[in-house]
Write a protein that holds these residues in place. Sequence first.
Motif, mmCIF file in Angstrom:
data_model
loop_
_atom_site.group_PDB
_atom_site.id
_atom_site.type_symbol
_atom_site.label_atom_id
_atom_site.label_comp_id
_atom_site.label_asym_id
_atom_site.label_seq_id
_atom_site.Cartn_x
_atom_site.Cartn_y
_atom_site.Cartn_z
ATOM 1 N N GLU A 94 1.047 -1.291 -0.101
ATOM 2 C CA GLU A 94 -0.255 -0.041 -0.198
ATOM 3 C C GLU A 94 0.756 1.389 -0.272
ATOM 4 O OE1 GLU A 94 -3.626 -1.389 2.446
ATOM 5 O OE2 GLU A 94 -2.142 -0.653 3.510
ATOM 6 N N GLU B 15 2.035 1.847 -3.597
ATOM 7 C CA GLU B 15 1.357 2.491 -4.947
ATOM 8 C C GLU B 15 0.949 3.489 -4.008
ATOM 9 O OE1 GLU B 15 -0.426 1.322 -6.991
ATOM 10 O OE2 GLU B 15 0.982 -1.187 -6.975
ATOM 11 N N LEU B 16 0.907 4.223 -3.005
ATOM 12 C CA LEU B 16 1.064 5.924 -2.819
ATOM 13 C C LEU B 16 2.335 6.606 -3.462
ATOM 14 C CD1 LEU B 16 -0.711 7.636 -1.006
ATOM 15 C CD2 LEU B 16 -0.223 7.112 1.377
ATOM 16 N N LYS C 48 1.735 7.211 -6.379
ATOM 17 C CA LYS C 48 0.126 8.094 -7.417
ATOM 18 C C LYS C 48 1.415 9.545 -7.033
ATOM 19 C CE LYS C 48 -3.813 9.488 -6.313
ATOM 20 N NZ LYS C 48 -4.481 9.716 -4.573
ATOM 21 N N LEU D 104 4.119 13.699 0.580
ATOM 22 C CA LEU D 104 3.331 12.200 1.197
ATOM 23 C C LEU D 104 2.916 11.750 2.478
ATOM 24 C CD1 LEU D 104 3.117 8.905 -0.096
ATOM 25 C CD2 LEU D 104 4.975 9.417 0.396
ATOM 26 N N LEU E 84 -0.581 11.777 4.017
ATOM 27 C CA LEU E 84 -1.115 10.432 4.039
ATOM 28 C C LEU E 84 -1.193 9.393 4.126
ATOM 29 C CD1 LEU E 84 -0.805 11.510 -0.269
ATOM 30 C CD2 LEU E 84 -2.480 11.912 1.633
#
Length: 150
Positions: A100, A103-104, A107, A127, A130
């Motif tokens: 995860e 993936e973040l 992005k 980042l 988040l």
Amino acid sequence: MDAPLKIKLNEDLRQALRSGEQLKCSVIRMLLSAMNYAEIARQATLADPDIIGVIGKEIKQRRESIEAYKNAGRPELAAKEEAELAILQVYMPAQMSRAEIVELVKKVVAETGAAGPRDKNKVMPKLMPLVRGKADGAEVNSVVSELLGG
């Protein structure tokens, strides 16, 4: 008005007092005290994300203490810190898996147009809000470095 997490901590403290769970009482009292110090320092009441930050700081301290006690040959003190750590982790949101996080990071890298290790300073500020409370900062840093080729 108190944050929902602070209300839950106070309710859990009352429950632990009733059931005679001394370690849990001690840990929650320590946590509430740390939250009060943070409120005094900021001169404002803490919202849930701020409380999660305080809990994260306490968890980090426990992990460092566990490591130090194990290196010093004090397993009984390390065990106590591990028990405290387990209680603190109950109040944290579910932790993100490495997949995860990857993936973040991908992005955010795409959004910022980061291309190499020098662009890390573009990625990290976007980042960290988040993942705050959901992932270890050192692991996030390692994933960013890995993906940016640093």
